[in-house]
Design an enzyme around this catalytic site. Structure first.
Site, PDB file in Angstrom:
ATOM      1  N   ASP A  13     -24.159  31.584  -7.644  1.00  6.30           N
ATOM      2  CA  ASP A  13     -23.302  32.757  -7.404  1.00  6.30           C
ATOM      3  C   ASP A  13     -23.654  33.939  -8.292  1.00  6.30           C
ATOM      4  O   ASP A  13     -22.787  34.741  -8.661  1.00  6.30           O
ATOM      5  CB  ASP A  13     -21.807  32.392  -7.588  1.00  6.30           C
ATOM      6  CG  ASP A  13     -21.400  31.261  -6.676  1.00  6.30           C
ATOM      7  OD1 ASP A  13     -21.918  31.200  -5.549  1.00  6.30           O
ATOM      8  OD2 ASP A  13     -20.568  30.437  -7.093  1.00  6.30           O
ATOM      9  N   LYS A  16     -27.509  36.344  -5.644  1.00 15.57           N
ATOM     10  CA  LYS A  16     -28.824  36.184  -5.007  1.00 15.57           C
ATOM     11  C   LYS A  16     -28.847  36.856  -3.635  1.00 15.57           C
ATOM     12  O   LYS A  16     -29.830  37.464  -3.247  1.00 15.57           O
ATOM     13  CB  LYS A  16     -29.168  34.686  -4.847  1.00 15.57           C
ATOM     14  CG  LYS A  16     -29.298  33.952  -6.164  1.00 15.57           C
ATOM     15  CD  LYS A  16     -29.550  32.468  -5.969  1.00 15.57           C
ATOM     16  CE  LYS A  16     -28.383  31.739  -5.353  1.00 15.57           C
ATOM     17  NZ  LYS A  16     -27.169  31.671  -6.217  1.00 15.57           N
ATOM     18  N   ALA A  39     -24.287  26.666  -0.063  1.00 14.54           N
ATOM     19  CA  ALA A  39     -24.536  28.030  -0.524  1.00 14.54           C
ATOM     20  C   ALA A  39     -23.552  28.994   0.124  1.00 14.54           C
ATOM     21  O   ALA A  39     -23.097  28.770   1.247  1.00 14.54           O
ATOM     22  CB  ALA A  39     -25.965  28.452  -0.168  1.00 14.54           C
ATOM     23  N   GLY A  40     -23.242  30.057  -0.601  1.00 17.04           N
ATOM     24  CA  GLY A  40     -22.453  31.154  -0.038  1.00 17.04           C
ATOM     25  C   GLY A  40     -23.038  32.429  -0.598  1.00 17.04           C
ATOM     26  O   GLY A  40     -22.873  32.706  -1.780  1.00 17.04           O
ATOM     27  N   HIS A  41     -23.783  33.160   0.212  1.00 18.41           N
ATOM     28  CA  HIS A  41     -24.470  34.367  -0.257  1.00 18.41           C
ATOM     29  C   HIS A  41     -23.818  35.590   0.378  1.00 18.41           C
ATOM     30  O   HIS A  41     -23.819  35.739   1.592  1.00 18.41           O
ATOM     31  CB  HIS A  41     -25.963  34.299   0.095  1.00 18.41           C
ATOM     32  CG  HIS A  41     -26.676  33.162  -0.595  1.00 18.41           C
ATOM     33  ND1 HIS A  41     -27.985  32.842  -0.375  1.00 18.41           N
ATOM     34  CD2 HIS A  41     -26.235  32.277  -1.525  1.00 18.41           C
ATOM     35  CE1 HIS A  41     -28.319  31.814  -1.132  1.00 18.41           C
ATOM     36  NE2 HIS A  41     -27.268  31.440  -1.829  1.00 18.41           N
ATOM     37  N   THR A 128     -19.152  20.599  -3.136  1.00 17.31           N
ATOM     38  CA  THR A 128     -18.572  21.439  -2.088  1.00 17.31           C
ATOM     39  C   THR A 128     -18.100  20.586  -0.896  1.00 17.31           C
ATOM     40  O   THR A 128     -17.589  21.117   0.074  1.00 17.31           O
ATOM     41  CB  THR A 128     -19.603  22.460  -1.589  1.00 17.31           C
ATOM     42  OG1 THR A 128     -20.740  21.734  -1.094  1.00 17.31           O
ATOM     43  CG2 THR A 128     -20.051  23.393  -2.704  1.00 17.31           C
ATOM     44  N   GLN A 224     -28.246  28.002  -4.726  1.00 17.04           N
ATOM     45  CA  GLN A 224     -27.843  27.371  -5.995  1.00 17.04           C
ATOM     46  C   GLN A 224     -28.657  27.984  -7.150  1.00 17.04           C
ATOM     47  O   GLN A 224     -28.997  29.152  -7.074  1.00 17.04           O
ATOM     48  CB  GLN A 224     -27.996  25.836  -5.940  1.00 17.04           C
ATOM     49  CG  GLN A 224     -26.957  25.177  -5.069  1.00 17.04           C
ATOM     50  CD  GLN A 224     -27.332  25.189  -3.594  1.00 17.04           C
ATOM     51  OE1 GLN A 224     -28.408  24.762  -3.235  1.00 17.04           O
ATOM     52  NE2 GLN A 224     -26.445  25.654  -2.745  1.00 17.04           N
ATOM     53  N   THR A 239     -26.655  19.890  -8.011  1.00 17.29           N
ATOM     54  CA  THR A 239     -26.758  19.642  -6.580  1.00 17.29           C
ATOM     55  C   THR A 239     -27.922  18.674  -6.354  1.00 17.29           C
ATOM     56  O   THR A 239     -28.570  18.240  -7.312  1.00 17.29           O
ATOM     57  CB  THR A 239     -26.906  20.970  -5.805  1.00 17.29           C
ATOM     58  OG1 THR A 239     -26.727  20.705  -4.414  1.00 17.29           O
ATOM     59  CG2 THR A 239     -28.257  21.637  -6.055  1.00 17.29           C
TER      60      THR A 239
END
Ligand code: GDP
Ligand code: IMO
Ligand code: MG
Length: 426
Positions: A13, A16, A39-41, A128, A224, A239
């Site tokens: 986080d 990226k 992932a959360g971009h 997650t 990540q 992860t």
């Protein structure tokens, strides 16, 4: 043409997505090489927010080809949902390519992820719960199903039968759950997903090499980060893939010599979501302030992120392991209203001083940060796009971090928007 890697240098986080999007302006291919929808971009373009999970951040430009490489674990249901959501926002996803060798996340992976966490109790990893670990475990056990199996119903069913034969035993006998029905899974994956995923499936290794050979620009987008890396992170609180830049070689099928530029993304402070050691973690008002001002809640899971001071020990280690050639520093604006700032320059444990990450987990848990204090700037910097306009104390803070890490800090983010950054080398 040597490729570029964008890699997280802390616990994820870092921003990226924003910088991948920025760099993707000059790119022809943007390739995800590991991870999955853990992932959360986040990208903010003209005030519109996009939260990407599986689709590479280059998707917003019409001239880029977004590629999901072989190292990614793909839940086809999530992929299709994401494509539908992007399409509804007017983003063309038809150029997307997905490696046939990427592994599939199956419904039992998600269930096992949640059950395993429950089994760990107080020692849980804080995953997650997307099924990432169990999917990579099946890959290593050689009982995984791959994206290409969606194209062959007979093979898909055979492999599913083998995998589920094992996992149903675990679900029923270890966890006292109901077994999963292979026909229901096949119906969902083969009947509903396969026809829609099929047009995207490609030989992505060939695509990447043809692009590089014809002088095109290729960007590998890490998900990540360094300290969530299975080998180099704070194991077991990591992860199940290799986010480090070397992971791009394996997860996209290129050699080390194909990579020329490695951009490490670092937040101007540190955050972590999930369990695990965090030497510079703050439990006071400043920590709360960083959560509030930085909106430090997970992009997908909504979980509150833990916050702490910038840690140069982590960054020195990340610079080594990833071969960083430059750093993009994000969220400098979040520090705007703090009177003074601390930067961790080393750890102390017993009589020992550490300038690089100690290899022993107990030492990391026990490490006391040694801080240097720097003055704050008490100015709103979110509109600054020229380095020369930065308040002196903010410029000094960035220069201090750079001197501590030993890698040039080139781009600096001062807000979530695509245009909110400046280039110190411009
Ligand atoms: P990623 O997983 O590394 O792509 O990062 P996330 O998207 O999960 O989290 C980063 C958050 O910070 C997102 O909400 C971004 O919009 C936001 N962000 C990125 N860069 C900046 C910046 O320079 N300043 C501020 N204030 N926010 C930023
Ligand atoms: P991006 O790409 C932050 C963390 C989880 C947990 C650990 C293992 O947005 O930076 P997993 O589900 O992968 O088995 O969880 O890793 N984690 C992340 N933390 N950003 C991420 O991705 C993360 N992906 C996984 O919180 O601690
Ligand atoms: Mg994120």
């Amino acid at each position: 043409m040597p490729a570029t890697v964008v890699v997280g240098t802390q616990w994820g986080d870092e921003g990226k997505g924003k910088f991948t999007d920025l760099v993707a302006r000059e790119m022809d291919l943007v390739v995800r090489y590991q991870g999955g929808h853990n992932a959360g971009h986040t990208l903010v373009v003209d005030g519109v927010t996009f939260a990407l999970q599986l689709v590479p951040s280059g998707v917003l430009y019409e001239h880029t080809v977004p590629v999901i490489g072989n190292g990614v674990v793909v839940d086809p249901r999530v992929l299709l949902k994401e494509i539908d959501q992007l399409t509804a926002k007017g983003v063309d996803c038809t150029r997307l390519k997905v490696s046939g060798n990427a592994h599939l996340i199956m419904p039992y992976h998600q269930e096992l992820d949640a059950l395993h966490e429950r089994h760990l109790g107080a020692g849980k990893l804080g995953t997650t719960k997307r099924g990432i670990g169990p999917a990579y475990a099946d890959r290593a056990m050689r009982t995984g199903l791959r994206v290409q199996d969606l194209l062959d119903a007979k093979i898909f069913r055979q492999k599913l039968s083998v995998a589920l034969g094992h996992h149903n035993q675990v679900l029923t006998k270890v966890f006292n759950r109901l077994p999963l029905d292979p026909d229901e899974i096949a119906e969902e994956y083969l009947g509903m997903c396969a026809p829609r995923v099929a047009p995207f499936i490609a030989d992505t290794v060939g695509l990447v090499h043809e692009a590089m050979e014809s002088g095109k620009q290729v960007l590998f987008e890490g998900a990540q980060a360094m300290f969530l890396d299975l080998d180099h992170g704070t194991y077991p609180f990591v992860t199940s893939s290799n986010p480090v830049s070397g992971g791009a070689c394996v997860g996209a099928g290129v050699g080390p010599r194909d990579i020329g530029r490695v951009m490490g993304i670092a937040k101007a402070y540190v955050t972590r979501v999930g369990s695990g050691p965090f030497p510079t973690e703050l439990f006071d008002d400043v920590g709360e302030h960083l959560v509030d001002v930085g909106h430090e809640y997970g992009t997908n899971t909504g979980r509150r992120r833990r916050t702490g001071w910038f840690d140069a020990v982590m960054l020195r280690q990340a610079a080594r392991v990833n071969g960083l050639t430059e750093i993009a520093l994000t969220k400098l604006d979040v520090l705007d209203s703090l009177d003074s700032l601390q930067v961790c320059v080393a750890y102390e444990s017993g009589r020992d001083r550490y300038e690089y990450m100690p290899y022993h987990q107990s030492v990391i848990h026990d490490a006391k940060p040694i801080y240097e204090e720097l003055p704050g700037w008490n100015t709103d910097i979110s509109g600054i796009t020229e380095p020369g306009n930065l308040p002196r104390a903010a410029a000094d803070y960035v220069a201090f971090l750079e001197s501590q890490i030993g890698v040039p800090i080139r781009l600096v983010g001062v807000g979530p928007g695509r245009e909110q950054f400046f280039d110190r080398t411009a």
